[in-house]
Design a protein around this motif. Structure first.
Motif: not given
Length: 261
Positions: A8-27
């Motif tokens: 329910d809250i953004a987390h650095n590791a997942r946002v970083w993953n999103y910026w790198l084009g990964g899929k291990d992140n949430y809306p």
């Protein structure tokens, strides 16, 4: 699902993953990541430059400096060319210990990060704020009487007090022998690196995501390397640390490698 994992809250590791084009992140991670990008359009470039710096630094340490042990603190979510993959391509017997305390990172790490059979790839659930625990846990897989590369990419910015951050670095480097190295990247607001846009982005991040983050000046960043010999080209934008080809575009992320004499 692990009850420590917050979706329910953004987390650095997942946002970083999103910026790198990964899929291990949430809306929620993607929403915050997009807003930060709106404040600071080059943040994705920073993430990619930081990752590329890791590859070049580990390649140098394994291929030219002969380092065979890596302590990677603040692992983040696995992507391409993780520390153990880069090191073990050069030296299959390299030993890598990853450290993180985010449960989703550890879950993915155990599933995805399998190293060369000749070497060692281990994972430690520990907080960067507790360097004594990190050293004690790493000693099970690493020989701390032989050189170790201590990797702290994009992690000291989550230690908000600079004196504490310096103390963490000192504790870690005191535990490893001569010939060991310290590898650090860190965001900055310094205008020479185009960091002005970081200010609004970091303020938004600290109100809407976790963990809170801080930028540091060149002088503060340099203080992490007190007592160490900086490798050329010294303290630069991480994209400019021994770029593989031509003049790399500057990003607002310091990078440096120091050697313990």
């Amino acid at each position: 699902m692990n009850d420590r994992i917050r979706t329910d809250i953004a987390h650095n590791a997942r946002v970083w993953n999103y910026w790198l084009g990964g899929k291990d992140n949430y809306p929620v991670d993607r929403a915050v990541g997009d807003t930060v990008t709106g404040f600071y359009p080059s943040i994705g470039e920073v993430a990619r430059a930081d990752r590329a710096f890791l590859g070049r630094a580990v390649t140098h340490l394994a291929a030219e400096a002969g380092v065979r042990q890596f302590l990677d603190i603040g692992t983040g979510l696995p992507t391409a060319d993780n520390t153990h993959e880069v090191a073990q391509r050069i030296a299959p017997d390299a030993r890598i210990v990853y450290v993180d305390n985010d449960p989703i990172v550890l879950t993915h790490a155990r599933a995805l990060l399998t190293g060369a059979p000749e070497g060692v790839t281990e994972y430690v659930d520990a907080d960067a704020h507790d360097p004594e625990r990190i050293v004690a846990a790493a000693a099970g897989a690493l020989d701390l009487s032989r050189p170790v590369a201590v990797m702290m990419l994009g992690i000291l910015n989550f230690v908000l007090d600079t004196d504490e951050a310096r103390s963490i670095v000192r504790t870690l480097m005191a535990a490893v022998p001569s010939g060991s190295h310290l590898v650090v990247t860190h965001p900055t607001l310094e205008p020479e690196l185009g960091g002005e846009g970081n200010k609004a982005a970091m303020a938004f991040w600290n109100e809407n995501a976790t963990p809170p983050i801080t930028a540091r000046s060149r002088q503060e960043f340099a203080s992490f390397f007190e007592g160490l010999d900086l490798l050329e080209p010294g303290i630069v934008s991480c994209s400019r640390w021994r770029p593989s080809s031509g003049e790399a575009h500057v990003v607002a992320q310091f990078g440096a490698v120091g050697r313990k004499p």
